[in-house]
Design a protein around this motif. Sequence first.
Motif, PDB file in Angstrom:
ATOM      1  N   SER A  49       0.839  -1.196   0.000  1.00  0.00           N
ATOM      2  CA  SER A  49       0.000   0.000   0.000  1.00  0.00           C
ATOM      3  C   SER A  49       0.873   1.244   0.000  1.00  0.00           C
ATOM      4  O   SER A  49       2.074   1.185   0.268  1.00  0.00           O
ATOM      5  CB  SER A  49      -0.923   0.006   1.226  1.00  0.00           C
ATOM      6  OG  SER A  49      -0.157   0.212   2.400  1.00  0.00           O
ATOM      7  N   VAL A  50       0.264   2.374  -0.275  1.00  0.00           N
ATOM      8  CA  VAL A  50       1.006   3.639  -0.311  1.00  0.00           C
ATOM      9  C   VAL A  50       1.573   3.953   1.068  1.00  0.00           C
ATOM     10  O   VAL A  50       2.721   4.392   1.199  1.00  0.00           O
ATOM     11  CB  VAL A  50       0.083   4.780  -0.799  1.00  0.00           C
ATOM     12  CG1 VAL A  50       0.790   6.119  -0.707  1.00  0.00           C
ATOM     13  CG2 VAL A  50      -0.381   4.518  -2.215  1.00  0.00           C
ATOM     14  N   ALA A  53       4.674   1.937   1.716  1.00  0.00           N
ATOM     15  CA  ALA A  53       5.799   2.404   0.903  1.00  0.00           C
ATOM     16  C   ALA A  53       6.401   3.673   1.493  1.00  0.00           C
ATOM     17  O   ALA A  53       7.621   3.824   1.553  1.00  0.00           O
ATOM     18  CB  ALA A  53       5.347   2.638  -0.534  1.00  0.00           C
ATOM     19  N   VAL A  54       5.546   4.605   1.942  1.00  0.00           N
ATOM     20  CA  VAL A  54       6.039   5.852   2.529  1.00  0.00           C
ATOM     21  C   VAL A  54       6.774   5.561   3.826  1.00  0.00           C
ATOM     22  O   VAL A  54       7.849   6.110   4.094  1.00  0.00           O
ATOM     23  CB  VAL A  54       4.871   6.836   2.750  1.00  0.00           C
ATOM     24  CG1 VAL A  54       5.313   8.022   3.586  1.00  0.00           C
ATOM     25  CG2 VAL A  54       4.316   7.293   1.414  1.00  0.00           C
ATOM     26  N   ARG A  57      10.141   4.083   3.093  1.00  0.00           N
ATOM     27  CA  ARG A  57      11.063   5.086   2.579  1.00  0.00           C
ATOM     28  C   ARG A  57      11.568   5.977   3.713  1.00  0.00           C
ATOM     29  O   ARG A  57      12.752   6.311   3.777  1.00  0.00           O
ATOM     30  CB  ARG A  57      10.376   5.934   1.516  1.00  0.00           C
ATOM     31  CG  ARG A  57      11.295   6.916   0.886  1.00  0.00           C
ATOM     32  CD  ARG A  57      10.654   7.600  -0.281  1.00  0.00           C
ATOM     33  NE  ARG A  57      11.592   8.547  -0.850  1.00  0.00           N
ATOM     34  CZ  ARG A  57      11.329   9.357  -1.825  1.00  0.00           C
ATOM     35  NH1 ARG A  57      10.145   9.338  -2.382  1.00  0.00           N
ATOM     36  NH2 ARG A  57      12.227  10.187  -2.282  1.00  0.00           N
TER      37      ARG A  57
END
Length: 68
Positions: A49-50, A53-54, A57
């Motif tokens: 999911s976004v 991923a964030v 990161r």
Amino acid sequence: MQTSRHISFAILTFTVLAAGALLLEHTGFFAGAFRTEILARVDAGDVVSVGEAVTARNVNASDKASAR
């Protein structure tokens, strides 16, 4: 005096071959030869999911900063 128009043999040959290939493709002789199908399967565990991923990161960036 009459001038003759000279048609290059290479251009004429290319035109005939290209037209023949297009005709054969149109009639179905090459059906599927110029198409590719992508077959893929995605498992639920492979989807990121976004938010994940964030977070990944940001963690990666903070690890690099703390290593300095």
